[in-house]
Write a protein that holds these residues in place. Structure first.
Motif, PDB file in Angstrom:
ATOM      1  N   ILE A 174       0.865  -1.178   0.000  1.00  0.00           N
ATOM      2  CA  ILE A 174       0.000   0.000   0.000  1.00  0.00           C
ATOM      3  C   ILE A 174       0.899   1.224   0.000  1.00  0.00           C
ATOM      4  CG2 ILE A 174      -1.816   1.260   1.213  1.00  0.00           C
ATOM      5  CD1 ILE A 174      -2.660  -1.365   2.497  1.00  0.00           C
ATOM      6  N   ALA A 175       0.897   1.969  -1.088  1.00  0.00           N
ATOM      7  CA  ALA A 175       1.790   3.116  -1.208  1.00  0.00           C
ATOM      8  C   ALA A 175       1.434   4.188  -0.180  1.00  0.00           C
ATOM      9  CB  ALA A 175       1.718   3.700  -2.612  1.00  0.00           C
ATOM     10  N   SER A 176       2.473   4.715   0.459  1.00  0.00           N
ATOM     11  CA  SER A 176       2.311   5.846   1.374  1.00  0.00           C
ATOM     12  C   SER A 176       3.114   7.049   0.901  1.00  0.00           C
ATOM     13  CB  SER A 176       2.739   5.446   2.793  1.00  0.00           C
ATOM     14  OG  SER A 176       4.075   4.967   2.794  1.00  0.00           O
ATOM     15  N   SER A 177       4.055   6.827  -0.023  1.00  0.00           N
ATOM     16  CA  SER A 177       4.851   7.886  -0.637  1.00  0.00           C
ATOM     17  C   SER A 177       5.577   7.270  -1.827  1.00  0.00           C
ATOM     18  CB  SER A 177       5.864   8.466   0.356  1.00  0.00           C
ATOM     19  OG  SER A 177       6.917   7.544   0.580  1.00  0.00           O
ATOM     20  N   HIS A 178       6.391   8.058  -2.502  1.00  0.00           N
ATOM     21  CA  HIS A 178       7.155   7.522  -3.635  1.00  0.00           C
ATOM     22  C   HIS A 178       8.176   6.484  -3.188  1.00  0.00           C
ATOM     23  CE1 HIS A 178       9.829  10.726  -2.169  1.00  0.00           C
ATOM     24  NE2 HIS A 178      10.809  10.042  -2.721  1.00  0.00           N
ATOM     25  N   HIS A 179       8.528   6.496  -1.891  1.00  0.00           N
ATOM     26  CA  HIS A 179       9.472   5.498  -1.373  1.00  0.00           C
ATOM     27  C   HIS A 179       8.903   4.078  -1.448  1.00  0.00           C
ATOM     28  CE1 HIS A 179      12.415   8.388  -0.002  1.00  0.00           C
ATOM     29  NE2 HIS A 179      11.524   9.025   0.730  1.00  0.00           N
TER      30      HIS A 179
ATOM     31  N   LEU B  76      -1.414   1.953  -5.591  1.00  0.00           N
ATOM     32  CA  LEU B  76      -0.952   3.341  -5.672  1.00  0.00           C
ATOM     33  C   LEU B  76      -1.653   4.228  -4.646  1.00  0.00           C
ATOM     34  CD1 LEU B  76      -0.666   3.814  -9.528  1.00  0.00           C
ATOM     35  CD2 LEU B  76       1.130   3.231  -7.896  1.00  0.00           C
ATOM     36  N   ASN B  77      -2.904   3.964  -4.378  1.00  0.00           N
ATOM     37  CA  ASN B  77      -3.632   4.589  -3.271  1.00  0.00           C
ATOM     38  C   ASN B  77      -3.616   6.117  -3.319  1.00  0.00           C
ATOM     39  OD1 ASN B  77      -5.214   4.173  -0.927  1.00  0.00           O
ATOM     40  ND2 ASN B  77      -3.457   4.627   0.389  1.00  0.00           N
ATOM     41  N   GLY B  78      -3.488   6.665  -4.516  1.00  0.00           N
ATOM     42  CA  GLY B  78      -3.506   8.118  -4.664  1.00  0.00           C
ATOM     43  C   GLY B  78      -2.275   8.822  -4.162  1.00  0.00           C
ATOM     44  N   CYS B  79      -1.186   8.065  -3.861  1.00  0.00           N
ATOM     45  CA  CYS B  79       0.009   8.673  -3.261  1.00  0.00           C
ATOM     46  C   CYS B  79       1.017   9.169  -4.295  1.00  0.00           C
ATOM     47  CB  CYS B  79       0.692   7.678  -2.325  1.00  0.00           C
ATOM     48  SG  CYS B  79      -0.243   7.413  -0.805  1.00  0.00           S
ATOM     49  N   PHE B  80       1.170   8.458  -5.397  1.00  0.00           N
ATOM     50  CA  PHE B  80       2.083   8.899  -6.444  1.00  0.00           C
ATOM     51  C   PHE B  80       1.757   8.149  -7.728  1.00  0.00           C
ATOM     52  CE2 PHE B  80       4.126   4.984  -5.387  1.00  0.00           C
ATOM     53  CZ  PHE B  80       4.950   4.640  -6.456  1.00  0.00           C
ATOM     54  N   THR B  81       2.269   8.664  -8.834  1.00  0.00           N
ATOM     55  CA  THR B  81       2.082   8.030 -10.134  1.00  0.00           C
ATOM     56  C   THR B  81       3.446   7.651 -10.686  1.00  0.00           C
ATOM     57  OG1 THR B  81       0.100   9.355 -10.566  1.00  0.00           O
ATOM     58  CG2 THR B  81       1.168   8.311 -12.465  1.00  0.00           C
TER      59      THR B  81
END
Length: 298
Positions: free
Chosen positions: A147-152, A170-175
């Motif tokens: 579950i993405a929390s940032s680009h990291h 991606l969860n709306g955190c980055f593309t």
């Protein structure tokens, strides 16, 4: 009479640092409030001789070993303030007032700020993790979601296929850009663009449209921060070029403030019992040697 050293934090790094000073027969005090970072996990992995044991059992056994040394004192309390200079440091605690020491070892630990997703917090350390080396093997190559929390989170998604078929939420955190998309494709990672609404059951992800995907385990990167402001109070420099700001140390784990040493997750952007114990060993030895040789040079 001041302690030779006060160790702030009695988890793995602090215990390891204290052990070296205790074996040098130095009078030391460990201040600990019992908030280990991995207290949510059922088992700890990757530490030789302790693989698969409960984290609290490892820490309890280490504490019992340390307290067999007669020059060690243990205080269950919270250190609230710290100041002073080498050979004349003070630490003020919530319940026991002001204490003094010639050296300080900061094993402060970090706190994890988790994404605000329903069902995540109560599964943290049980079916939701941040470290694949600590918990990936036990998923037995089952389906995994990041579950993405940032680009990291890209880093996690590229690593985890070695532990199971991986989906990056991606969860709306980055593309991901084109290069990242190619990297993910090369690693066989599936991309899921929908927003995660909740986590249910063992590790089921529910989306806003009501559909659900089931996984063997989930991974997410929290946002860690040093658990207390003591390092800043002492004037220790921080490094902010990693996943989170850490206390800057040299090879001996001494900070930018002479006589103050730091170890564990607050001084290294990695959550590992083995690394914490190793760094604590270095810090304890270096703190002891500073007591010996700086005194001789004075």
């Amino acid at each position: 009479m001041p302690y030779d050293a006060i160790i702030i934090g009695g988890s793995y790094a602090g215990l390891s640092a204290a052990m070296q000073l205790a074996r040098a027969r130095r009078r030391i005090l460990v201040i600990d409030e019992g908030q280990r970072r991995n207290r949510f996990a059922a088992a700890s992995h990757g530490f030789l001789g302790q693989d698969g044991r409960a984290p609290d059992a490892i820490a309890s056994d280490a504490k019992a070993e340390l307290l067999r040394y007669p020059t060690v004192e243990w205080l269950e309390d919270r250190a609230q303030q710290a100041g002073g200079t080498e050979d004349d440091f003070t630490v003020t605690t919530a319940a026991h007032g002001e204490l003094s020491a010639r050296r300080l070892v900061l094993a402060l630990g970090v706190t994890d700020d988790l994404p605000s997703i329903a069902g995540l917090t109560e599964r943290w350390g049980r079916s939701i993790f941040h470290c694949p080396y600590c918990h990936g093997y036990e998923l037995d190559q089952g389906d995994i979601a990041v579950i993405a929390s940032s680009h990291h989170s890209m880093h996690q998604a590229l690593m985890l296929p070695d532990w199971g078929k991986t989906t990056l939420m991606l969860n709306g955190c980055f593309t991901p850009d084109q290069e990242q998309l190619q990297q993910l494709q090369d690693r066989g990672v599936t991309i899921e663009p929908r927003q995660v609404q909740a986590i249910t059951s063992h590790a089921d992800i529910t989306f806003a449209d009501g559909r659900t995907l089931s996984f063997a385990g989930l991974f997410v990167l929290p946002q860690p921060s040093i658990a207390t402001p003591l390092a800043e109070q002492l004037g220790c420099e921080l490094e902010d070029d990693a996943l989170y700001p850490c206390i800057k140390t040299g090879f001996t784990k001494e900070t930018t403030v002479s006589g103050v040493f730091a170890c564990g997750d607050a001084a290294r952007p990695a959550g590992s019992v083995a690394l914490a114990v190793g760094d604590g060993n270095v810090a304890g030895v270096a703190a002891h040697q500073s007591l010996v040789f700086r005194k001789a040079e004075a």
